[in-house]
Design an enzyme around this catalytic site. Structure first.
Site, PDB file in Angstrom:
ATOM      1  N   SER A   1      42.956  85.986  32.871  1.00 39.65           N
ATOM      2  CA  SER A   1      43.745  85.917  31.876  1.00 39.65           C
ATOM      3  C   SER A   1      44.957  86.736  32.195  1.00 39.65           C
ATOM      4  O   SER A   1      45.633  86.290  33.010  1.00 39.65           O
ATOM      5  CB  SER A   1      42.995  86.014  30.717  1.00 39.65           C
ATOM      6  OG  SER A   1      43.489  85.600  29.395  1.00 39.65           O
TER       7      SER A   1
ATOM      8  N   LYS B   1      51.255  87.404   3.632  1.00 42.29           N
ATOM      9  CA  LYS B   1      51.395  88.671   3.986  1.00 42.29           C
ATOM     10  C   LYS B   1      50.073  89.482   4.526  1.00 42.29           C
ATOM     11  O   LYS B   1      50.148  90.394   5.387  1.00 42.29           O
ATOM     12  CB  LYS B   1      51.961  89.543   2.836  1.00 42.29           C
ATOM     13  CG  LYS B   1      52.227  90.921   3.274  1.00 42.29           C
ATOM     14  CD  LYS B   1      53.210  90.846   4.240  1.00 42.29           C
ATOM     15  CE  LYS B   1      53.874  92.510   4.545  1.00 42.29           C
ATOM     16  NZ  LYS B   1      54.620  92.422   6.018  1.00 42.29           N
TER      17      LYS B   1
END
Length: 306
Positions: A122, A174
């Site tokens: 990765s 949020k």
């Protein structure tokens, strides 16, 4: 007179103060001595021409130290090439991208050879892509091209202990990723869109650096892991070999001839830290290493070798 009277009335306290002063002086001397050994001057580091070696080990959480070492080695004329030794399952997207960019920038000045150890998956693969050449062992665990973002859902636990979380927010997204409630479909869709964009950045980096069609890269960019030998077959690695092979390749690319292993130059040691001595970790990363820093967007293989 008053000092003598104090010593007379408080002999134990006086002795402890004197002993503490001696110990403080002694510890300061040891710290200075160890620091001087671990941090030779720049002139001492670069007495001979050679190959610089920069290690990237463990989860990639930050890039500052690697960038600093890369720039220092790039600007030092006695360092003719750099070997980037990678043994990492990847880590934070931003840090991996910063290292990748700096490696590419360095390749414009001198050769950089990426040497894959046991694991270069990765983000570990991502940072290697900027190198001039990539060397891997046949059994190196690499691949895992993908992005992951993890959130904890503690709703059931909170219900058991009677914990309730009251939130006042400026917008409906949020508090995305809140551990006190399930993720909504809208939130999952938004996060998936962001992850897809970052994934495309990974695919693009592989395609550009390895001169491969993006469509071919996407076929294997599904998070799968593969061996170093398979990576070579996919065109992600230039040759099989160990660390010494990578060093000799770097020397050859730099024009250093000879059969003997060239002088290897490592970055100067970090400043001595008693906290780091006790924990074996960078004290500035302890919050991240304990997993308390919150979710991060990661190019990371989350499997384990143990």
């Amino acid at each position: 007179m008053s000092q003598g009277l104090f010593r007379h009335k408080h002999p134990v306290l006086t002795g402890l103060l004197v002993l503490g002063g001696i110990m403080l002086f002694f510890w300061g001397g040891i710290t200075f001595f160890i620091t001087s050994l671990a941090n030779p001057s720049k002139s001492e580091l670069f007495l001979k021409e050679g190959i610089g070696v920069i290690d990237i080990k463990g989860v990639i959480l930050e890039s500052e130290e690697t960038l600093e070492n890369m720039v220092a080695f790039r600007e030092e004329p006695k360092i003719k090439a750099i070997v980037l030794r990678i043994d990492s399952p990847g880590g934070a997207v931003g840090a991996s991208q910063e290292i990748y960019d700096e490696v590419r920038r360095t390749c414009d000045v001198k050769p950089v050879v990426a040497s894959m150890g046991s694991v270069a998956a990765s983000g570990g693969l991502y940072v290697s892509l900027g190198a001039t050449k990539i060397v891997a062992n046949p059994g190196t665990l690499t691949g895992s091209m993908g992005v992951i973002l993890k959130f904890a859902n503690l709703e059931g636990l909170f219900e058991k202990i009677g914990y309730k979380n009251e939130v006042v927010k400026s917008g409906r997204l949020k508090d995305i990723g809140s551990p006190s409630r399930p993720m909504t479909g809208e939130e999952r869709l938004m996060l998936q869109g962001m992850i897809d964009i970052v994934q495309s950045q990974f695919v693009q980096a592989v395609a550009e650096s390895r001169s491969l069609p993006a469509a071919e890269v996407r076929k294997i960019a599904d998070g799968r892991i593969f061996s170093g030998q398979q990576a070579k077959e996919y065109g992600l690695v230039d040759q099989m070999g160990n660390f010494r092979d990578a060093v000799m390749l770097a020397a050859d690319l730099a024009g250093l001839k000879g059969e003997k292993t060239p002088e290897l130059i490592y970055p100067k040691g970090e400043d001595f830290s008693f906290l780091r001595l006790m924990t074996g970790k960078k004290n500035e990363s302890l919050l991240q290493q304990t997993g308390l820093s919150g979710p991060i967007l990661a190019y990371e293989w989350t499997g384990t070798l143990r």
